[in-house]
Design an enzyme around this catalytic site. Structure first.
Site, PDB file in Angstrom:
ATOM      1  N   PHE A  86      43.753  87.312  -8.231  1.00  0.00           N
ATOM      2  CA  PHE A  86      43.666  87.903  -9.568  1.00  0.00           C
ATOM      3  C   PHE A  86      42.911  89.231  -9.554  1.00  0.00           C
ATOM      4  O   PHE A  86      43.032  90.013 -10.492  1.00  0.00           O
ATOM      5  CB  PHE A  86      42.854  86.990 -10.514  1.00  0.00           C
ATOM      6  CG  PHE A  86      43.423  85.633 -10.781  1.00  0.00           C
ATOM      7  CD1 PHE A  86      44.443  85.465 -11.703  1.00  0.00           C
ATOM      8  CD2 PHE A  86      42.908  84.507 -10.144  1.00  0.00           C
ATOM      9  CE1 PHE A  86      44.939  84.201 -11.979  1.00  0.00           C
ATOM     10  CE2 PHE A  86      43.401  83.241 -10.411  1.00  0.00           C
ATOM     11  CZ  PHE A  86      44.422  83.083 -11.336  1.00  0.00           C
ATOM     12  N   SER A 130      52.865  91.551 -13.046  1.00  0.00           N
ATOM     13  CA  SER A 130      52.888  91.826 -14.481  1.00  0.00           C
ATOM     14  C   SER A 130      54.287  92.216 -14.915  1.00  0.00           C
ATOM     15  O   SER A 130      55.038  92.835 -14.149  1.00  0.00           O
ATOM     16  CB  SER A 130      51.929  92.982 -14.760  1.00  0.00           C
ATOM     17  OG  SER A 130      52.098  93.473 -16.065  1.00  0.00           O
ATOM     18  N   TYR A 156      48.405 101.871 -13.122  1.00  0.00           N
ATOM     19  CA  TYR A 156      48.234 100.416 -13.113  1.00  0.00           C
ATOM     20  C   TYR A 156      49.574  99.734 -12.799  1.00  0.00           C
ATOM     21  O   TYR A 156      49.660  98.883 -11.916  1.00  0.00           O
ATOM     22  CB  TYR A 156      47.691  99.917 -14.466  1.00  0.00           C
ATOM     23  CG  TYR A 156      47.751  98.418 -14.573  1.00  0.00           C
ATOM     24  CD1 TYR A 156      46.840  97.630 -13.879  1.00  0.00           C
ATOM     25  CD2 TYR A 156      48.752  97.776 -15.316  1.00  0.00           C
ATOM     26  CE1 TYR A 156      46.915  96.247 -13.933  1.00  0.00           C
ATOM     27  CE2 TYR A 156      48.832  96.404 -15.375  1.00  0.00           C
ATOM     28  CZ  TYR A 156      47.911  95.639 -14.683  1.00  0.00           C
ATOM     29  OH  TYR A 156      47.997  94.261 -14.718  1.00  0.00           O
ATOM     30  N   LYS A 160      50.877  97.491  -9.360  1.00  0.00           N
ATOM     31  CA  LYS A 160      51.445  96.132  -9.323  1.00  0.00           C
ATOM     32  C   LYS A 160      52.766  96.130  -8.548  1.00  0.00           C
ATOM     33  O   LYS A 160      53.021  95.253  -7.719  1.00  0.00           O
ATOM     34  CB  LYS A 160      51.670  95.602 -10.746  1.00  0.00           C
ATOM     35  CG  LYS A 160      50.388  95.250 -11.482  1.00  0.00           C
ATOM     36  CD  LYS A 160      49.648  94.094 -10.816  1.00  0.00           C
ATOM     37  CE  LYS A 160      48.330  93.800 -11.474  1.00  0.00           C
ATOM     38  NZ  LYS A 160      47.461  92.895 -10.712  1.00  0.00           N
TER      39      LYS A 160
HETATM   40  P1  NAD Z   1      39.968  90.340 -15.707  1.00  0.00           P
HETATM   41  O1  NAD Z   1      39.478  91.749 -15.619  1.00  0.00           O
HETATM   42  O2  NAD Z   1      39.352  89.452 -16.711  1.00  0.00           O
HETATM   43  O3  NAD Z   1      39.873  89.651 -14.267  1.00  0.00           O
HETATM   44  C1  NAD Z   1      39.922  90.385 -13.075  1.00  0.00           C
HETATM   45  C2  NAD Z   1      38.708  89.985 -12.272  1.00  0.00           C
HETATM   46  O4  NAD Z   1      38.692  90.691 -11.037  1.00  0.00           O
HETATM   47  C3  NAD Z   1      37.380  90.292 -12.974  1.00  0.00           C
HETATM   48  O5  NAD Z   1      36.603  89.113 -12.968  1.00  0.00           O
HETATM   49  C4  NAD Z   1      36.753  91.380 -12.139  1.00  0.00           C
HETATM   50  O6  NAD Z   1      35.340  91.327 -12.156  1.00  0.00           O
HETATM   51  C5  NAD Z   1      37.345  91.085 -10.778  1.00  0.00           C
HETATM   52  N1  NAD Z   1      37.425  92.247  -9.876  1.00  0.00           N
HETATM   53  C6  NAD Z   1      37.853  93.495 -10.163  1.00  0.00           C
HETATM   54  N2  NAD Z   1      37.761  94.270  -9.060  1.00  0.00           N
HETATM   55  C7  NAD Z   1      37.278  93.490  -8.073  1.00  0.00           C
HETATM   56  C8  NAD Z   1      36.948  93.727  -6.712  1.00  0.00           C
HETATM   57  N3  NAD Z   1      37.107  94.936  -6.156  1.00  0.00           N
HETATM   58  N4  NAD Z   1      36.465  92.701  -5.978  1.00  0.00           N
HETATM   59  C9  NAD Z   1      36.284  91.475  -6.539  1.00  0.00           C
HETATM   60  N5  NAD Z   1      36.580  91.194  -7.806  1.00  0.00           N
HETATM   61  C10 NAD Z   1      37.066  92.194  -8.573  1.00  0.00           C
HETATM   62  O7  NAD Z   1      41.544  90.411 -15.918  1.00  0.00           O
HETATM   63  P2  NAD Z   1      42.579  89.231 -16.223  1.00  0.00           P
HETATM   64  O8  NAD Z   1      43.160  89.509 -17.554  1.00  0.00           O
HETATM   65  O9  NAD Z   1      42.000  87.927 -15.926  1.00  0.00           O
HETATM   66  O10 NAD Z   1      43.698  89.602 -15.158  1.00  0.00           O
HETATM   67  C11 NAD Z   1      43.762  88.977 -13.895  1.00  0.00           C
HETATM   68  C12 NAD Z   1      44.887  89.609 -13.103  1.00  0.00           C
HETATM   69  O11 NAD Z   1      46.110  89.471 -13.839  1.00  0.00           O
HETATM   70  C13 NAD Z   1      44.705  91.099 -12.851  1.00  0.00           C
HETATM   71  O12 NAD Z   1      45.200  91.403 -11.564  1.00  0.00           O
HETATM   72  C14 NAD Z   1      45.576  91.744 -13.914  1.00  0.00           C
HETATM   73  O13 NAD Z   1      46.041  93.004 -13.526  1.00  0.00           O
HETATM   74  C15 NAD Z   1      46.719  90.745 -14.005  1.00  0.00           C
HETATM   75  N6  NAD Z   1      47.424  90.763 -15.289  1.00  0.00           N
HETATM   76  C16 NAD Z   1      46.719  90.677 -16.463  1.00  0.00           C
HETATM   77  C17 NAD Z   1      47.385  90.720 -17.676  1.00  0.00           C
HETATM   78  C18 NAD Z   1      46.629  90.671 -18.969  1.00  0.00           C
HETATM   79  O14 NAD Z   1      47.156  91.130 -19.981  1.00  0.00           O
HETATM   80  N7  NAD Z   1      45.432  90.108 -19.023  1.00  0.00           N
HETATM   81  C19 NAD Z   1      48.773  90.828 -17.708  1.00  0.00           C
HETATM   82  C20 NAD Z   1      49.473  90.908 -16.498  1.00  0.00           C
HETATM   83  C21 NAD Z   1      48.780  90.875 -15.288  1.00  0.00           C
HETATM   84  C1  WQD Z   2      50.750  94.582 -27.615  1.00  0.00           C
HETATM   85  C2  WQD Z   2      51.408  95.203 -28.835  1.00  0.00           C
HETATM   86  C3  WQD Z   2      51.016  97.559 -29.015  1.00  0.00           C
HETATM   87  C4  WQD Z   2      46.680  97.217 -29.641  1.00  0.00           C
HETATM   88  C5  WQD Z   2      49.561  95.454 -21.790  1.00  0.00           C
HETATM   89  C6  WQD Z   2      49.890  96.066 -20.467  1.00  0.00           C
HETATM   90  C7  WQD Z   2      50.684  95.101 -19.645  1.00  0.00           C
HETATM   91  C8  WQD Z   2      49.980  93.753 -19.547  1.00  0.00           C
HETATM   92  C9  WQD Z   2      49.584  93.218 -20.872  1.00  0.00           C
HETATM   93  C10 WQD Z   2      48.630  93.820 -17.595  1.00  0.00           C
HETATM   94  C11 WQD Z   2      52.062  96.548 -28.557  1.00  0.00           C
HETATM   95  C12 WQD Z   2      50.364  96.827 -30.156  1.00  0.00           C
HETATM   96  C13 WQD Z   2      48.012  96.936 -29.422  1.00  0.00           C
HETATM   97  C14 WQD Z   2      46.285  97.759 -30.895  1.00  0.00           C
HETATM   98  C15 WQD Z   2      48.571  97.695 -31.630  1.00  0.00           C
HETATM   99  N1  WQD Z   2      48.743  93.876 -18.822  1.00  0.00           N
HETATM  100  N2  WQD Z   2      48.953  97.177 -30.401  1.00  0.00           N
HETATM  101  N3  WQD Z   2      47.256  97.966 -31.843  1.00  0.00           N
HETATM  102  O1  WQD Z   2      50.850  96.999 -24.153  1.00  0.00           O
HETATM  103  O2  WQD Z   2      52.276  94.916 -24.373  1.00  0.00           O
HETATM  104  O3  WQD Z   2      50.770  95.158 -22.466  1.00  0.00           O
HETATM  105  O4  WQD Z   2      48.841  94.223 -21.589  1.00  0.00           O
HETATM  106  O5  WQD Z   2      49.470  93.724 -16.761  1.00  0.00           O
HETATM  107  O6  WQD Z   2      50.845  95.692 -18.399  1.00  0.00           O
HETATM  108  O7  WQD Z   2      50.633  97.246 -20.687  1.00  0.00           O
HETATM  109  O8  WQD Z   2      49.787  94.749 -24.654  1.00  0.00           O
HETATM  110  O9  WQD Z   2      48.102  93.902 -26.219  1.00  0.00           O
HETATM  111  O10 WQD Z   2      48.036  96.332 -25.546  1.00  0.00           O
HETATM  112  O11 WQD Z   2      49.875  95.531 -27.015  1.00  0.00           O
HETATM  113  O12 WQD Z   2      49.402  97.901 -32.506  1.00  0.00           O
HETATM  114  O13 WQD Z   2      45.104  98.050 -31.142  1.00  0.00           O
HETATM  115  O14 WQD Z   2      50.384  95.470 -29.810  1.00  0.00           O
HETATM  116  O15 WQD Z   2      51.558  98.784 -29.427  1.00  0.00           O
HETATM  117  O16 WQD Z   2      53.200  96.626 -29.360  1.00  0.00           O
HETATM  118  P1  WQD Z   2      51.005  95.566 -23.960  1.00  0.00           P
HETATM  119  P2  WQD Z   2      48.846  95.118 -25.834  1.00  0.00           P
END
Ligand code: NAD
Ligand code: WQD
Length: 349
Positions: A86, A130, A156, A160
């Site tokens: 993660f 993602s 970003y 990925k």
């Molecule tokens: P998060 O930031 O809460 O968790 C990521 C964790 O990685 C954190 O605890 C952070 O401290 C740790 N971290 C960052 N850099 C590090 C490093 N160099 N060494 C060790 N630890 C490190 O984010 P999350 O929402 O839990 O996301 C987890 C994963 O899922 C990420 O890779 C993120 O890109 C991916 N992801 C998240 C979302 C989302 O919307 N939350 C969507 C798609 C993919």
């Molecule tokens: C959701 C919807 C915004 C905030 C992002 C990353 C994606 C993934 C998940 C990591 C959209 C709208 C948002 C606000 C708004 N992360 N919005 N006002 O953009 O779908 O996805 O997070 O992998 O890669 O791009 O998520 O929650 O930012 O937005 O109107 O203050 O809400 O325009 O339609 P998004 P989000």
């Protein structure tokens, strides 16, 4: 299985740790706490009723990663069977402003994890990818067969897509390697206990935590980014997936992983607009969520909804929680912990 969760103190990792521990796996967390709080891991242990060992390390650093793998195995008293990776930086806007930091962290951590897996003969990997790898999708819902890594709009997203390729290449040279790339749609919600949840630092980038902070009175109003998308109400449509459903998807992927590399969408298959999220949150919290419509956010797409049928069929997994459930759980977390894991804001049960 003995499972190492990189970034396991974070939002998705902490919820996954709960599910894995409850399914009988032994879990160890490696995190540098750059975007997380050790308190999250303490609460995971409290929920599951057993200790969860933690190792503090920056996995983007080669030496630190090597030491962390050794320490993690020692903490569990035996060699690791699997890694769920993660760890990484995830703020899209920040990645545009700090591209080299994002690439350095997100790429180097994966390279180091793969090297350590090979060195320790660990053959099972689940990776946090993602839906962003699909860019602006040709059609919705999006199946895994749609093109990936074309015309992405931020570092970003590219990190990925690059990580997916790096894992595919590494899998070729490690005999018996099993990797699962999980493409998450929009994770929301919290554990039903209200003890763990999403704790963004500063102003939340994502919709649901922002809405939650408006409902709790921490922020005045939501800015809705754009109202003239070709969607039923003109606001952006996304596939919001409850973080506990997502966590269960990781357990399913870990257990079902076959030899080679497979990719799966983890989403509900259902799209919701920004205004539908606002209405669902108002309903769940009983609080108003004032908003104003502002310009669309650069780089946003109109619609992004998963076709989750491959994961349903091959991982024997499906979502069981609704958007209303996610709003209720998110509200419980937000109202009981208005300052997240920060000690001063803690409301004790
Ligand atoms: P998060 O930031 O809460 O968790 C990521 C964790 O990685 C954190 O605890 C952070 O401290 C740790 N971290 C960052 N850099 C590090 C490093 N160099 N060494 C060790 N630890 C490190 O984010 P999350 O929402 O839990 O996301 C987890 C994963 O899922 C990420 O890779 C993120 O890109 C991916 N992801 C998240 C979302 C989302 O919307 N939350 C969507 C798609 C993919
Ligand atoms: C959701 C919807 C915004 C905030 C992002 C990353 C994606 C993934 C998940 C990591 C959209 C709208 C948002 C606000 C708004 N992360 N919005 N006002 O953009 O779908 O996805 O997070 O992998 O890669 O791009 O998520 O929650 O930012 O937005 O109107 O203050 O809400 O325009 O339609 P998004 P989000």
């Amino acid at each position: 299985m003995r499972v190492l969760l990189t970034g396991g103190a974070g939002y998705i990792g902490s919820h996954t740790a709960v599910v894995l521990a409850e399914r009988g796996h032994e879990v160890v967390i490696v995190d540098d706490y750059s975007n997380a709080h050790p308190e999250a891991v303490r609460r995971v242990a409290e929920i599951v009723g057993k200790a969860v060992p933690m190792v503090e390390a920056d996995l983007a650093n080669q030496k630190a990663a090597a030491q962390a793998f050794t320490d993690a195995a020692a903490a569990l008293g035996g060699e690791l069977d699997a890694v769920i990776h993660f760890a990484g930086l995830k703020a899209v806007g920040e990645s545009v402003a700090q591209p080299t930091r994002y690439y350095r962290t997100n790429i180097n951590s994966t390279l180091n994890v793969l090297d350590q897996m090979r060195a320790h003969s660990i053959n099972r990997l689940v990776f946090s990818s993602s839906a962003t790898v699909y860019g602006d999708p040709e059609t919705n819902p999006i199946a895994e067969t749609q093109q990936v890594g074309v015309g992405l709009t931020n570092p970003y997203g590219w990190s990925k897509a690059m990580n997916e390729q790096i894992i595919r290449d590494a899998a070729v040279v490690q005999k018996g390697f099993r990797a699962v790339l999980l493409r998450y749609f929009n994770p929301v919600g919290a554990h039903e206990s209200g003890r763990i949840g999403e704790d963004p630092s500063g102003i939340p980038n994502n919709l649901m935590p922002f809405v939650a902070q408006v409902a709790v009175g921490k922020r005045e109003q939501l800015s809705v980014f754009g109202s003239s998308y070709p969607t039923p109400d003109g606001t952006g449509v996304r596939d919001y997936i409850h973080v506990m459903d997502l966590a269960e998807g990781h357990a399913a992927a870990l257990e079902a992983a076959g030899e080679g590399v497979a990719e799966y969408n983890l989403g509900s298959g259902k799209g919701s607009s920004v205004l539908e999220v606002v209405a669902a949150f108002e309903q769940a919290s009983g609080r108003p969520v004032p908003y104003q419509i502002v310009d669309a956010r650069p780089g946003d797409v109109a619609e992004c909804v998963a076709d989750p049928r491959k994961a349903n069929a091959e991982l024997n997994w499906q979502t069981t929680r609704s958007l209303a459930d996610a709003c209720a759980d998110s509200w419980r977390w937000q109202s009981q912990n208005p300052n997240g894991y920060a000690k001063d804001g803690e409301v004790t049960a």
